[in-house]
Design an enzyme around this catalytic site. Structure first.
Site, short mmCIF file in Angstrom:
data_model
loop_
_atom_site.label_atom_id
_atom_site.label_comp_id
_atom_site.label_asym_id
_atom_site.label_seq_id
_atom_site.Cartn_x
_atom_site.Cartn_y
_atom_site.Cartn_z
N TYR B 90 0.81 -1.22 0.00
CA TYR B 90 0.00 0.00 0.00
C TYR B 90 0.85 1.27 0.00
O TYR B 90 0.31 2.36 0.08
CB TYR B 90 -0.96 -0.02 1.19
CG TYR B 90 -1.88 -1.22 1.18
CD1 TYR B 90 -2.94 -1.28 0.28
CD2 TYR B 90 -1.66 -2.31 2.03
CE1 TYR B 90 -3.77 -2.39 0.24
CE2 TYR B 90 -2.49 -3.43 1.98
CZ TYR B 90 -3.54 -3.47 1.09
OH TYR B 90 -4.37 -4.56 1.03
N TYR B 463 -11.37 -1.53 0.03
CA TYR B 463 -11.35 -1.14 1.45
C TYR B 463 -10.08 -0.36 1.80
O TYR B 463 -10.01 0.28 2.85
CB TYR B 463 -11.50 -2.37 2.35
CG TYR B 463 -10.22 -2.98 2.92
CD1 TYR B 463 -9.38 -3.76 2.12
CD2 TYR B 463 -9.85 -2.79 4.26
CE1 TYR B 463 -8.22 -4.32 2.63
CE2 TYR B 463 -8.69 -3.35 4.77
CZ TYR B 463 -7.88 -4.11 3.95
OH TYR B 463 -6.72 -4.66 4.46
N ARG B 464 -9.10 -0.38 0.88
CA ARG B 464 -7.80 0.17 1.20
C ARG B 464 -7.02 0.13 -0.10
O ARG B 464 -7.24 -0.75 -0.93
CB ARG B 464 -7.16 -0.79 2.22
CG ARG B 464 -5.80 -0.49 2.73
CD ARG B 464 -5.44 -1.60 3.73
NE ARG B 464 -4.17 -1.34 4.38
CZ ARG B 464 -3.56 -2.20 5.17
NH1 ARG B 464 -4.12 -3.38 5.42
NH2 ARG B 464 -2.41 -1.91 5.74
C1 LIG Z 1 3.15 -10.43 2.60
C2 LIG Z 1 2.34 -9.37 3.27
C3 LIG Z 1 1.34 -9.72 4.14
C4 LIG Z 1 0.57 -8.76 4.76
N1 LIG Z 1 -0.42 -9.15 5.61
C5 LIG Z 1 -1.25 -8.25 6.15
C6 LIG Z 1 -2.31 -8.67 6.98
O1 LIG Z 1 -2.50 -9.84 7.23
N2 LIG Z 1 -3.12 -7.70 7.50
C7 LIG Z 1 -2.91 -6.38 7.25
O2 LIG Z 1 -3.65 -5.55 7.77
N3 LIG Z 1 -1.91 -5.97 6.46
C8 LIG Z 1 -1.07 -6.85 5.90
N4 LIG Z 1 -0.06 -6.41 5.09
C9 LIG Z 1 0.04 -4.97 4.76
C10 LIG Z 1 0.97 -4.14 5.69
O3 LIG Z 1 2.31 -4.61 5.57
C11 LIG Z 1 0.55 -4.11 7.16
O4 LIG Z 1 -0.78 -3.66 7.25
C12 LIG Z 1 1.41 -3.20 8.05
O5 LIG Z 1 1.03 -3.38 9.40
C13 LIG Z 1 1.28 -1.71 7.72
O6 LIG Z 1 2.43 -1.01 8.12
P1 LIG Z 1 2.55 -0.21 9.53
O7 LIG Z 1 1.82 -0.99 10.55
O8 LIG Z 1 3.99 0.08 9.73
O9 LIG Z 1 1.71 1.12 9.28
P2 LIG Z 1 2.23 2.52 8.74
O10 LIG Z 1 2.87 2.33 7.42
O11 LIG Z 1 2.99 3.23 9.78
O12 LIG Z 1 0.83 3.27 8.58
C14 LIG Z 1 -0.07 3.04 7.53
C15 LIG Z 1 -0.66 4.37 7.05
O13 LIG Z 1 -1.49 4.92 8.07
C16 LIG Z 1 -1.29 6.33 8.18
N5 LIG Z 1 -0.74 6.61 9.52
C17 LIG Z 1 0.17 5.84 10.18
N6 LIG Z 1 0.43 6.34 11.38
C18 LIG Z 1 -0.31 7.45 11.51
C19 LIG Z 1 -0.48 8.37 12.58
N7 LIG Z 1 0.16 8.20 13.74
N8 LIG Z 1 -1.33 9.39 12.40
C20 LIG Z 1 -2.02 9.53 11.22
N9 LIG Z 1 -1.90 8.67 10.19
C21 LIG Z 1 -1.06 7.64 10.33
C22 LIG Z 1 -0.34 6.72 7.08
O14 LIG Z 1 -1.07 7.13 5.96
C23 LIG Z 1 0.40 5.43 6.78
O15 LIG Z 1 0.84 5.39 5.45
C24 LIG Z 1 0.77 -7.38 4.47
C25 LIG Z 1 1.79 -7.02 3.60
C26 LIG Z 1 2.57 -8.00 2.99
C27 LIG Z 1 3.66 -7.58 2.06
#
Ligand SMILES: Cc1cc2nc3c(=O)[nH]c(=O)nc-3n(C[C@H](O)[C@H](O)[C@H](O)COP(=O)(O)OP(=O)(O)OC[C@H]3O[C@@H](n4cnc5c(N)ncnc54)[C@H](O)[C@@H]3O)c2cc1C
Lengths: 109, 518
Positions: B90, B463-464
């Site tokens: 994403y 949804y995303r």
């Molecule tokens: C193989 C694979 C499997 C995956 N499996 C899953 C899964 O099972 N479920 C799932 O949900 N995802 C999955 N993902 C997607 C993703 O990697 C995860 O959701 C991951 O947790 C998102 O990164 P993060 O938690 O570091 O969020 P971040 O990248 O930190 O945040 C996501 C977005 O939220 C906003 N944001 C973040 N923090 C703030 C803040 N403090 N204030 C305001 N806005 C903010 C920003 O726009 C940011 O870009 C997967 C990805 C891969 C490659």
């Protein structure tokens, strides 16, 4: 239980002293565990991919390799490599990376 | 230095802003070298440079966040907040608008745990591993819920409506109370937190009057600096019911069967029916099986499935809680499956006291699912295509067939899953690609747009989505000439008059940058 638990999680993890190891090695190892270890210990993404790459020693486990150098490790972490994403200074600072590289390379620059 | 700048900002202005940021956080935590900037690129993107950041700033405290937001207003610098920035599929850590400064909250790692009520108040930098380790070290009787990529942040994931695999897997629904820095630099707390010192901040969601937690989810209306979350009490027992289904068409009846169990509450967790490649891409690479371009032929698929014992679809159901209750529910589920199919359900038991498996079904963080990046052998990546469907077998089967045909038309390997909620399905498809295959990379954009177009025709919305496609997906939400978008942008302009916070996030553009909409 009514007490609210207030602890800084990472600081708690990193402060754990391991008996029998020099202070620097402890730091390097514990930084490795909480940053790289998620992918580079058993079952992690890095181990999984490296273990399938031809010519990679020690079943892909970085901590068991003899061929890593500080320069190589630091370059991989900041530039990424293949499917390993880059890691920022905010997540692993330069001094922390130096400790980790030292721990993995065991003195090989 | 190769300067990367947002539209309308000079290098000198940016430089002044970075110096002002450094006064707040210290020189070390303004990340502005070429190398620093590269570390914020989306490693799994089709075109990472399109979303290069100008720099990053990494505060340690909420007060520093507030000061940074004030400075951004003064110098008109767009900020892109991330929690840990592992949003692979994403956009990773990268901003929607090229030249934004990433507001990297990954150093903010405080956890406050209320062990009586099972709530955690966490800062954005707290990773799933951090929270899990904290619970283990303090021997707290709770389980985390983690996504398949658990390298990210508890807060960041919930803010993008991420999902896990226990009964607490709908993460955004477990949010209870937040602290937010508004775009003009004011602190606000939601729900009961609006009453200073309220002991119910993380216990009752709504407070008094309108409830705003969801306003800060997938939006650009504020920077979340603390989030209250509910955690699942550690269960006495977990029972697993796994089925490997032989045929692509099995999807239809399986969806209808599980949908009923979700609706009536027999199943409290959202099982995800995943196509064979979900399992296989973690275990093997394509090259080991086939060396030609184009989608894999059926006989190769059959051989891979046979080797690893993977069904065309796999479904994993889990029951959590008291043993007797789980046993009873497992019986009802088994009976219902037996009526419908002769394919066996594999049943497994876990009881408190036994070690936890490294597996999201037990809320244990993992990174191995990321191995699927290596499926094509080269430098991999993926973007997610995730429409929401009604929880209905015919609809799911139809959507599957349409999507499958598109994958084949564009010579891509199908990787789909259908996550079963009480009344809807989130149909997450990974578009896995090989960055070292120029020809394939040239097809991805057209392919993705075709997929979104297909869904739109059926009136299904995502949804995303990836930062590349936020405008595209927002444009499909078109009721009454995009009334929702217009309302969002009215709110945006009111809360963020200088348009400094995450311009373009979810297709919401502030007045200053509205011409950037694609
Ligand atoms: C193989 C694979 C499997 C995956 N499996 C899953 C899964 O099972 N479920 C799932 O949900 N995802 C999955 N993902 C997607 C993703 O990697 C995860 O959701 C991951 O947790 C998102 O990164 P993060 O938690 O570091 O969020 P971040 O990248 O930190 O945040 C996501 C977005 O939220 C906003 N944001 C973040 N923090 C703030 C803040 N403090 N204030 C305001 N806005 C903010 C920003 O726009 C940011 O870009 C997967 C990805 C891969 C490659």
């Amino acid at each position: 239980m009514s007490a609210r638990w207030k602890v800084l999680s990472l600081i708690a993890v990193l402060a754990l002293p391991l008996p029998g190891l020099a202070a620097d090695a402890v730091k390097g190892e514990s930084y490795f565990a909480v940053t790289c270890g998620r992918c580079h210990r058993a079952g992690g993404m890095g181990t999984g991919i490296l273990s399938r790459r031809p010519g990679i020693p020690a079943q892909g486990l970085l901590e068991q390799r003899e061929d890593l150098t500080v320069t190589f490790i630091e370059a991989v972490v900041r530039n990424g490599s293949g499917n390993m994403p880059r890691i920022t200074r905010a997540e692993v600072s330069n001094p922390q990376l130096a400790e980790i590289a030292d721990y993995l390379a065991r003195g090989k620059k | 230095m190769k300067p990367v700048l947002p539209p309308g900002l000079s290098a000198a202005q940016l430089d002044r802003a970075l110096k002002a940021f450094a006064k707040v956080v210290g020189d070390e935590w303004v990340l502005s070298t070429d190398l620093d900037r590269d570390t914020y690129l989306d490693h799994f993107a089709v075109n990472a440079d399109a979303h290069a950041a100008a720099a990053a700033v990494a505060p340690l405290t909420a007060e520093q966040v507030r000061e940074i937001v004030l400075i951004a207003n003064e110098y008109k610098v767009p900020l892109w907040p991330i929690s840990r920035g592992k949003n692979f599929g994403y956009g990773g850590a990268a901003p929607r608008l090229k030249g934004s400064v990433v507001l990297d909250l990954s150093r903010m790692k405080k956890i406050e745990f209320d062990a009586e009520n099972g709530t955690a108040l966490v800062e954005p930098g707290v990773g799933f591993y951090d929270l899990y380790d904290y619970i283990q070290q303090n021997k707290l009787p709770f389980w985390t819920s983690v996504p398949g990529n658990s390298w990210g942040s508890v807060v960041g994931n919930a803010l993008d409506r991420g999902v896990g695999y226990t009964t607490y897997g709908d993460h955004t629904s477990k949010i209870c109370g937040m602290e937010v820095v508004l775009p003009t630099g004011e602190f606000m707390r939601t729900g009961m937190g609006a009453m200073s010192g309220a002991p119910t901040w993380n216990l009752y969601r709504y407070g008094f009057g309108p409830a705003w937690d969801q306003m800060f989810v997938q939006s650009n209306f504020g920077v979340v600096t603390k989030m209250g979350l509910w955690l699942m009490p550690a269960p006495e027992s977990m029972i697993g019911l796994d089925i490997e289904m032989e045929n692509a068409d099995d999807l239809g009846w399986a969806v209808d069967l599980i949908a009923g169990m979700r609706r009536d509450g027999l199943l409290q967790q959202a099982p995800s029916l995943g196509s064979w490649l979900r399992g296989a891409a973690v275990l093997t690479t394509r090259k080991e099986w086939y060396d030609k371009p184009g989608a894999l032929p059926d006989d190769v698929i059959a051989a891979i499935r046979k080797k690893f014992g993977i069904g065309w679809w796999s479904a994993n159901m889990r029951l959590y809680g008291y043993e007797e209750v789980n046993e009873a529910a497992a019986k009802v589920i088994s009976r219902a499956f037996a009526k419908r199919t002769r394919q066996p359900l594999k049943i497994s038991h876990w009881r408190a006291g036994q070690p936890l498996e490294p597996n999201p079904f037990q809320g244990v963080p993992v990174t191995f699912p990321l191995q699927n990046a290596a499926w094509h052998g080269g430098r991999g990546g993926h973007i997610g295509y995730s429409p929401v469907l009604p929880a209905n077998g015919a609809a799911a089967l139809e959507q599957f067939k349409r999507t499958y045909d598109r994958y084949r038309e564009f010579g891509m390997d199908y990787h789909g899953s259908f996550a079963m909620s009480e009344r809807h399905i989130t149909n997450v498809n990974q578009v896995l690609f090989n960055k070292d295959d120029k020809d394939m990379m040239g097809r991805v954009d057209k392919f993705f747009r075709a997929l979104v177009g297909d869904a739109k025709e059926k009136r299904y919305g995502e949804y995303r989505t990836h930062i590349d496609y936020m405008d595209l997906v927002a444009s499909t939400y078109d009721f009454n000439n995009h009334a929702l978008r217009r309302a969002n942008e009215t709110i945006k302009d009111a809360l963020d008059p200088n348009g400094i916070l995450a311009p373009g996030k979810s297709g919401i553009w502030p007045r200053r940058y509205r011409s950037e909409r694609t």
